[in-house]
Design a protein around this motif. Sequence first.
Motif, PDB file in Angstrom:
ATOM      1  N   ALA A   1     -20.933   6.858  23.743  1.00 56.97           N
ATOM      2  CA  ALA A   1     -20.887   5.566  23.054  1.00 56.97           C
ATOM      3  C   ALA A   1     -21.101   5.757  21.554  1.00 56.97           C
ATOM      4  CB  ALA A   1     -21.942   4.625  23.630  1.00 56.97           C
ATOM      5  N   GLN A   2     -22.070   6.570  21.174  1.00 55.63           N
ATOM      6  CA  GLN A   2     -22.335   6.827  19.756  1.00 55.63           C
ATOM      7  C   GLN A   2     -21.140   7.506  19.088  1.00 55.63           C
ATOM      8  OE1 GLN A   2     -25.870   9.177  20.340  1.00 55.63           O
ATOM      9  NE2 GLN A   2     -27.232   7.474  19.852  1.00 55.63           N
ATOM     10  N   ASP A   3     -20.598   8.512  19.746  1.00 58.72           N
ATOM     11  CA  ASP A   3     -19.464   9.242  19.178  1.00 58.72           C
ATOM     12  C   ASP A   3     -18.248   8.338  18.990  1.00 58.72           C
ATOM     13  OD1 ASP A   3     -20.945  11.541  19.113  1.00 58.72           O
ATOM     14  OD2 ASP A   3     -20.061  12.425  20.902  1.00 58.72           O
ATOM     15  N   ASN A   4     -17.953   7.518  19.999  1.00 60.43           N
ATOM     16  CA  ASN A   4     -16.771   6.669  19.909  1.00 60.43           C
ATOM     17  C   ASN A   4     -16.950   5.527  18.917  1.00 60.43           C
ATOM     18  OD1 ASN A   4     -15.733   8.369  21.806  1.00 60.43           O
ATOM     19  ND2 ASN A   4     -15.117   6.779  23.240  1.00 60.43           N
ATOM     20  N   ALA A   5     -18.162   5.030  18.766  1.00 60.97           N
ATOM     21  CA  ALA A   5     -18.414   4.008  17.749  1.00 60.97           C
ATOM     22  C   ALA A   5     -18.125   4.571  16.357  1.00 60.97           C
ATOM     23  CB  ALA A   5     -19.857   3.514  17.835  1.00 60.97           C
ATOM     24  N   MET A   6     -18.553   5.805  16.117  1.00 60.74           N
ATOM     25  CA  MET A   6     -18.296   6.425  14.818  1.00 60.74           C
ATOM     26  C   MET A   6     -16.812   6.695  14.606  1.00 60.74           C
ATOM     27  SD  MET A   6     -20.792   6.783  12.710  1.00 60.74           S
ATOM     28  CE  MET A   6     -20.252   8.123  11.651  1.00 60.74           C
ATOM     29  N   ARG A   7     -16.129   7.171  15.633  1.00 54.57           N
ATOM     30  CA  ARG A   7     -14.697   7.444  15.480  1.00 54.57           C
ATOM     31  C   ARG A   7     -13.911   6.156  15.243  1.00 54.57           C
ATOM     32  NH1 ARG A   7     -15.498  12.036  18.946  1.00 54.57           N
ATOM     33  NH2 ARG A   7     -15.422  10.748  20.816  1.00 54.57           N
ATOM     34  N   SER A   8     -14.329   5.081  15.899  1.00 56.42           N
ATOM     35  CA  SER A   8     -13.659   3.797  15.694  1.00 56.42           C
ATOM     36  C   SER A   8     -13.844   3.309  14.260  1.00 56.42           C
ATOM     37  CB  SER A   8     -14.213   2.760  16.676  1.00 56.42           C
ATOM     38  OG  SER A   8     -13.593   1.510  16.487  1.00 56.42           O
ATOM     39  N   CYS A   9     -15.068   3.422  13.750  1.00 54.49           N
ATOM     40  CA  CYS A   9     -15.335   3.021  12.367  1.00 54.49           C
ATOM     41  C   CYS A   9     -14.522   3.867  11.391  1.00 54.49           C
ATOM     42  CB  CYS A   9     -16.833   3.150  12.085  1.00 54.49           C
ATOM     43  SG  CYS A   9     -17.320   2.660  10.409  1.00 54.49           S
ATOM     44  N   ARG A  10     -14.485   5.167  11.616  1.00 50.64           N
ATOM     45  CA  ARG A  10     -13.761   6.063  10.703  1.00 50.64           C
ATOM     46  C   ARG A  10     -12.260   5.823  10.736  1.00 50.64           C
ATOM     47  NH1 ARG A  10     -17.461  11.260  12.438  1.00 50.64           N
ATOM     48  NH2 ARG A  10     -19.090  10.973  10.858  1.00 50.64           N
TER      49      ARG A  10
ATOM     50  N   ALA B   1      -7.192   8.010  18.192  1.00 50.53           N
ATOM     51  CA  ALA B   1      -8.206   8.446  17.232  1.00 50.53           C
ATOM     52  C   ALA B   1      -9.614   8.395  17.811  1.00 50.53           C
ATOM     53  CB  ALA B   1      -8.136   7.575  15.978  1.00 50.53           C
ATOM     54  N   VAL B   2      -9.850   7.476  18.739  1.00 48.32           N
ATOM     55  CA  VAL B   2     -11.209   7.233  19.235  1.00 48.32           C
ATOM     56  C   VAL B   2     -11.536   8.036  20.486  1.00 48.32           C
ATOM     57  CG1 VAL B   2     -12.740   5.469  20.223  1.00 48.32           C
ATOM     58  CG2 VAL B   2     -11.365   4.954  18.195  1.00 48.32           C
ATOM     59  N   TYR B   3     -10.617   8.101  21.434  1.00 45.11           N
ATOM     60  CA  TYR B   3     -10.907   8.733  22.719  1.00 45.11           C
ATOM     61  C   TYR B   3     -10.647  10.235  22.690  1.00 45.11           C
ATOM     62  CZ  TYR B   3     -10.604   3.972  24.597  1.00 45.11           C
ATOM     63  OH  TYR B   3     -10.779   2.644  24.847  1.00 45.11           O
ATOM     64  N   LEU B   4     -11.577  10.995  23.213  1.00 42.38           N
ATOM     65  CA  LEU B   4     -11.330  12.410  23.438  1.00 42.38           C
ATOM     66  C   LEU B   4     -10.599  12.573  24.766  1.00 42.38           C
ATOM     67  CD1 LEU B   4     -14.704  14.083  22.383  1.00 42.38           C
ATOM     68  CD2 LEU B   4     -12.619  13.771  21.031  1.00 42.38           C
ATOM     69  N   LYS B   5      -9.655  13.488  24.794  1.00 37.99           N
ATOM     70  CA  LYS B   5      -8.823  13.657  25.983  1.00 37.99           C
ATOM     71  C   LYS B   5      -9.656  13.930  27.228  1.00 37.99           C
ATOM     72  CE  LYS B   5      -4.723  16.134  27.621  1.00 37.99           C
ATOM     73  NZ  LYS B   5      -3.701  17.169  27.288  1.00 37.99           N
ATOM     74  N   GLU B   6     -10.717  14.733  27.067  1.00 42.87           N
ATOM     75  CA  GLU B   6     -11.519  15.091  28.243  1.00 42.87           C
ATOM     76  C   GLU B   6     -12.306  13.904  28.802  1.00 42.87           C
ATOM     77  OE1 GLU B   6     -13.795  16.851  24.613  1.00 42.87           O
ATOM     78  OE2 GLU B   6     -11.712  16.508  25.240  1.00 42.87           O
TER      79      GLU B   6
END
Length: 210
Positions: A83-92, A192-197
Amino acid sequence: MRFFISVFIILTSIAPAWSDETRLDYSGRTVIYHSDVKLRGSQKRDVRYSHKANFFGAVAINTTKKTNDSNGAAWGYHNLKTAQDNAMRSCRFKADRPEDCVLYLSVVPKGFDFKPKTRTLSNDAVEAYNFLVGWSRLNFDSYRSFAVNGIHTWAYSASAPTREAAEKEALEVCEETFARSQKKKDPAWAKAVYLKEHLQCRIFVTFSPV
């Protein structure tokens, strides 16, 4: 027997924390503040929602674009780190510069134990899992399987004649559920937000006849 699960998502990863401050709100949920950046106007909307949440989630704030649309948010996830990682990727993804985004807060379910765990589930998934456990006690002559992806999607097969059939059905429903949840999402944002794995559905547990 197939169960299609409707998944609630506003999807959205991790910058170094400035100064973490953990607070318990009146309901027992834990909100963790990672930054003391000042919010303006509509930026506070996601933060207000966080105080009502009872799941793994996170909010990242754009420090130069002071609008709610510039935030990155992740709600209803299976674990806090994603959740933390995807929130940051979404913002970026929305920002002019990646460094404009900071992780502002995280939220965890009521009563969550912060001791290290190998796997956790979203609250909705926990409720469905507990239902399947109860169902297994009543239908003990068939196989049941529970599947999740690495974000928030979950699904299960409640009755199948073999382990292979139960797992195949649970995985298919999980993948179909996630695909439906993405129909209104911007493909560029999702990439941009989701990692494939994190997108691949996997078997969480399979119950055998007893």
